[in-house]
Motif scaffolding. Sequence first.
Motif, PDB file in Angstrom:
ATOM      1  N   ASP A   1       3.730   7.501 -15.695  1.00 40.35           N
ATOM      2  CA  ASP A   1       3.839   6.568 -14.596  1.00 40.35           C
ATOM      3  C   ASP A   1       4.655   7.186 -13.467  1.00 40.35           C
ATOM      4  O   ASP A   1       5.298   8.224 -13.616  1.00 40.35           O
ATOM      5  N   ASP A   2       4.609   6.540 -12.308  1.00 39.26           N
ATOM      6  CA  ASP A   2       5.265   7.080 -11.119  1.00 39.26           C
ATOM      7  C   ASP A   2       6.768   7.252 -11.309  1.00 39.26           C
ATOM      8  O   ASP A   2       7.371   8.207 -10.807  1.00 39.26           O
ATOM      9  N   THR A   3       7.374   6.322 -12.023  1.00 37.56           N
ATOM     10  CA  THR A   3       8.832   6.385 -12.188  1.00 37.56           C
ATOM     11  C   THR A   3       9.248   7.646 -12.930  1.00 37.56           C
ATOM     12  O   THR A   3      10.186   8.351 -12.526  1.00 37.56           O
ATOM     13  N   LEU A   4       8.544   7.959 -14.010  1.00 33.51           N
ATOM     14  CA  LEU A   4       8.877   9.140 -14.793  1.00 33.51           C
ATOM     15  C   LEU A   4       8.608  10.418 -14.007  1.00 33.51           C
ATOM     16  O   LEU A   4       9.412  11.354 -14.034  1.00 33.51           O
TER      17      LEU A   4
ATOM     18  N   HIS B   1       0.813  -1.215   0.000  1.00 34.32           N
ATOM     19  CA  HIS B   1       0.000   0.000   0.000  1.00 34.32           C
ATOM     20  C   HIS B   1       0.849   1.269   0.000  1.00 34.32           C
ATOM     21  O   HIS B   1       0.448   2.287   0.567  1.00 34.32           O
ATOM     22  N   THR B   2       2.006   1.198  -0.626  1.00 38.74           N
ATOM     23  CA  THR B   2       2.874   2.369  -0.738  1.00 38.74           C
ATOM     24  C   THR B   2       3.243   2.569  -2.195  1.00 38.74           C
ATOM     25  O   THR B   2       3.754   1.651  -2.845  1.00 38.74           O
ATOM     26  N   ARG B   3       2.979   3.758  -2.697  1.00 37.29           N
ATOM     27  CA  ARG B   3       3.319   4.058  -4.088  1.00 37.29           C
ATOM     28  C   ARG B   3       4.818   4.262  -4.253  1.00 37.29           C
ATOM     29  O   ARG B   3       5.487   4.843  -3.386  1.00 37.29           O
ATOM     30  N   SER B   4       5.339   3.808  -5.363  1.00 33.76           N
ATOM     31  CA  SER B   4       6.762   3.995  -5.645  1.00 33.76           C
ATOM     32  C   SER B   4       7.094   5.474  -5.762  1.00 33.76           C
ATOM     33  O   SER B   4       8.210   5.894  -5.446  1.00 33.76           O
ATOM     34  N   LEU B   5       6.127   6.282  -6.212  1.00 32.23           N
ATOM     35  CA  LEU B   5       6.353   7.726  -6.322  1.00 32.23           C
ATOM     36  C   LEU B   5       6.683   8.330  -4.967  1.00 32.23           C
ATOM     37  O   LEU B   5       7.650   9.094  -4.825  1.00 32.23           O
ATOM     38  N   SER B   6       5.901   8.003  -3.942  1.00 32.19           N
ATOM     39  CA  SER B   6       6.137   8.578  -2.612  1.00 32.19           C
ATOM     40  C   SER B   6       7.463   8.108  -2.032  1.00 32.19           C
ATOM     41  O   SER B   6       8.172   8.881  -1.385  1.00 32.19           O
ATOM     42  N   GLN B   7       7.814   6.844  -2.268  1.00 31.35           N
ATOM     43  CA  GLN B   7       9.108   6.365  -1.791  1.00 31.35           C
ATOM     44  C   GLN B   7      10.254   7.088  -2.477  1.00 31.35           C
ATOM     45  O   GLN B   7      11.246   7.462  -1.843  1.00 31.35           O
ATOM     46  N   SER B   8      10.121   7.314  -3.774  1.00 31.52           N
ATOM     47  CA  SER B   8      11.182   7.982  -4.527  1.00 31.52           C
ATOM     48  C   SER B   8      11.351   9.431  -4.097  1.00 31.52           C
ATOM     49  O   SER B   8      12.472   9.950  -4.065  1.00 31.52           O
TER      50      SER B   8
ATOM     51  N   LEU C   1      10.227  10.974  -1.052  1.00 32.11           N
ATOM     52  CA  LEU C   1      10.382  11.316   0.358  1.00 32.11           C
ATOM     53  C   LEU C   1      11.243  10.350   1.151  1.00 32.11           C
ATOM     54  O   LEU C   1      11.846  10.745   2.150  1.00 32.11           O
ATOM     55  N   ALA C   2      11.297   9.082   0.750  1.00 33.92           N
ATOM     56  CA  ALA C   2      11.982   8.080   1.567  1.00 33.92           C
ATOM     57  C   ALA C   2      13.451   7.953   1.179  1.00 33.92           C
ATOM     58  O   ALA C   2      13.826   8.152   0.024  1.00 33.92           O
ATOM     59  N   GLU C   3      14.250   7.618   2.174  1.00 35.73           N
ATOM     60  CA  GLU C   3      15.667   7.372   1.929  1.00 35.73           C
ATOM     61  C   GLU C   3      15.927   5.912   1.591  1.00 35.73           C
ATOM     62  O   GLU C   3      16.920   5.588   0.948  1.00 35.73           O
ATOM     63  N   ASN C   4      15.057   5.031   2.062  1.00 35.30           N
ATOM     64  CA  ASN C   4      15.189   3.611   1.748  1.00 35.30           C
ATOM     65  C   ASN C   4      13.807   2.971   1.760  1.00 35.30           C
ATOM     66  O   ASN C   4      12.826   3.566   2.225  1.00 35.30           O
ATOM     67  N   ALA C   5      13.734   1.741   1.266  1.00 35.48           N
ATOM     68  CA  ALA C   5      12.453   1.060   1.091  1.00 35.48           C
ATOM     69  C   ALA C   5      11.885   0.515   2.379  1.00 35.48           C
ATOM     70  O   ALA C   5      10.779  -0.043   2.383  1.00 35.48           O
ATOM     71  N   SER C   6      12.596   0.640   3.498  1.00 39.28           N
ATOM     72  CA  SER C   6      12.108   0.102   4.772  1.00 39.28           C
ATOM     73  C   SER C   6      11.315   1.130   5.571  1.00 39.28           C
ATOM     74  O   SER C   6      10.842   0.824   6.664  1.00 39.28           O
ATOM     75  N   GLN C   7      11.151   2.331   5.054  1.00 38.34           N
ATOM     76  CA  GLN C   7      10.413   3.370   5.765  1.00 38.34           C
ATOM     77  C   GLN C   7       8.935   3.317   5.384  1.00 38.34           C
ATOM     78  O   GLN C   7       8.588   3.294   4.205  1.00 38.34           O
ATOM     79  N   ALA C   8       8.079   3.321   6.395  1.00 39.85           N
ATOM     80  CA  ALA C   8       6.642   3.412   6.164  1.00 39.85           C
ATOM     81  C   ALA C   8       6.255   4.875   5.998  1.00 39.85           C
ATOM     82  O   ALA C   8       6.739   5.745   6.733  1.00 39.85           O
ATOM     83  N   ILE C   9       5.398   5.154   5.028  1.00 38.26           N
ATOM     84  CA  ILE C   9       4.941   6.523   4.771  1.00 38.26           C
ATOM     85  C   ILE C   9       3.432   6.548   4.951  1.00 38.26           C
ATOM     86  O   ILE C   9       2.712   5.832   4.247  1.00 38.26           O
ATOM     87  N   ILE C  10       2.949   7.347   5.892  1.00 38.56           N
ATOM     88  CA  ILE C  10       1.509   7.491   6.088  1.00 38.56           C
ATOM     89  C   ILE C  10       1.143   8.965   6.045  1.00 38.56           C
ATOM     90  O   ILE C  10       1.974   9.840   6.317  1.00 38.56           O
TER      91      ILE C  10
ATOM     92  N   LEU D   1       6.794  18.613  -3.533  1.00 42.72           N
ATOM     93  CA  LEU D   1       7.025  17.193  -3.292  1.00 42.72           C
ATOM     94  C   LEU D   1       6.052  16.665  -2.241  1.00 42.72           C
ATOM     95  O   LEU D   1       5.503  15.561  -2.373  1.00 42.72           O
ATOM     96  N   VAL D   2       5.834  17.461  -1.195  1.00 41.01           N
ATOM     97  CA  VAL D   2       4.944  17.032  -0.124  1.00 41.01           C
ATOM     98  C   VAL D   2       3.505  16.959  -0.611  1.00 41.01           C
ATOM     99  O   VAL D   2       2.797  15.982  -0.368  1.00 41.01           O
ATOM    100  N   THR D   3       3.047  18.001  -1.316  1.00 42.53           N
ATOM    101  CA  THR D   3       1.653  18.001  -1.770  1.00 42.53           C
ATOM    102  C   THR D   3       1.404  16.927  -2.823  1.00 42.53           C
ATOM    103  O   THR D   3       0.284  16.439  -2.956  1.00 42.53           O
ATOM    104  N   LYS D   4       2.441  16.556  -3.561  1.00 39.52           N
ATOM    105  CA  LYS D   4       2.291  15.489  -4.547  1.00 39.52           C
ATOM    106  C   LYS D   4       1.973  14.162  -3.863  1.00 39.52           C
ATOM    107  O   LYS D   4       1.240  13.325  -4.409  1.00 39.52           O
TER     108      LYS D   4
END
Length: 501
Positions: free
Chosen positions: A319-322, A116-123, A125-134, A260-263
Amino acid sequence: MSDSVYSIHRLKECHFSNEDLCNLTGLNKDQFLDLSSITEEHVRNTPVRSHITTLGIFMFKLKSGLSNKILSTLFDVSKSSIRRAVHTIRKVLVSELVPKYLGFQHISREEIIKSHTRSLSQSLLAENASQAIIVLDGTYIYIRKSTNFKFQRRSYSVHKGRPLVKPMVIVSTTGYFISVLGPYLVDSKNSDSGILNHAVRNNIEEIKNWAQPNDIFVVDRGFRDSLQVLEEMGIKAQMPKFMPKGAKQLTTMDANHSRLVTKVRWEVEASNARIKRWKYLDHVLPTNQVPYIGDYVRIICATCNKYLSPLNATKDLMDDTLVAERMRDKIQNVNHLQSYVQENELYKRNISKWQAVQEIDNFPSIDDFTLSLLTLGTYQMKLCQSYAQEYLDGDCDILVYKESKDLLRVRLQSRHVSSKSYFVWIQYDSDHVKAWYCQCKAGARTVGTCSHVAAVIWYLGTSRQQSDRYGVQDWTQYLDDAAEMPQPIDSSDSEDSIVEE
């Protein structure tokens, strides 16, 4: 029996089509029957209504917001039967559905990260894939004014100017409802910050055990007083930047970070809007429903989690990656056009440096995908037609800089304040738009564009070849205007008409 009553009674056998049942209950046929299997063992059939009809009454009430009096007419049962049906289904769903599909206890942190985490938000805001984003935000359920003065004061929102209660909604970056806290009162002690601080300090739903250090909470500026509490937990808060005192515009870096935050944060706004699709919670509720508002909100959120597809931004045409790649590439960019405008004082209204033109022949052609690459979002694109229409209806001109024919300036009216307008500068060549700058609060950013810039680019690059009107209807002509001056009466005509009579 009337056609409407007969139609509603088809719920007994669930003979509705998917579309009709969706319109009535918010669920398609398979989903509704699956939900009925949860309630079947706990709701007995009666001579006037089956367990399916009982569930249908409840879901139809939430979806339509109709009163019990009207529902009793439609379902051809008494008002007391409607009340019992709603009461019964509410209790069953709160005990059987909600715990399985809502609350921090129903899903693990690892499952949120994995599913339940979009790759866009991880790319972004997150520093690594182990962080939960809510993502957290309050939503409003409006209520009538209470005759209890103490409750009336504490349920009155100064911000909204009306009485309400406030559930705190917590979602993932796909719009999956993790939990709903409250509902809370709305006085000064129950701000967004106060609610989050209360939840953390009291470890509601064991939130302190669920969240881990370095997890990310995406919030708005209303949570500013919670930053220290989150920091003590080791949580990283992501919040749009504040404008410095006395400033009229965010800096380019602050505007870029806020974008970035509002996205990422738009999911909680869309999730709150999804709740209000069940019109009962979009209406002004009587105060005797206050004890049950939390149950209704949780039932709807759990239903969304079980049956509705995740929210996503594939409508962005990319897509989220682009999107993430382009946003990261632009985050450190300096707005050189802003510097050029300020150094040469091109913000002044002096027309000597500018030349009004009717057509911009060498402006690049812009399609929807190209515009989405510039805006990096759909919100700005949705407003283009309205801004362009107001531009055409107004007295604004397209001005070209006399010293550099690749720079133009347009003044656009603010959509919020009649006395405010913004200058928009765009630098371009025949192939693409090179730079932009607007005087609005977020107009200096290089990560995407503001709505004003997007509207000008859309108008010059797309719409001029299509139509002079954009389906934006002005309804003013159908209303009276007290500010309109009366038309002068021609005295000669008046006298002639009197003589003739």
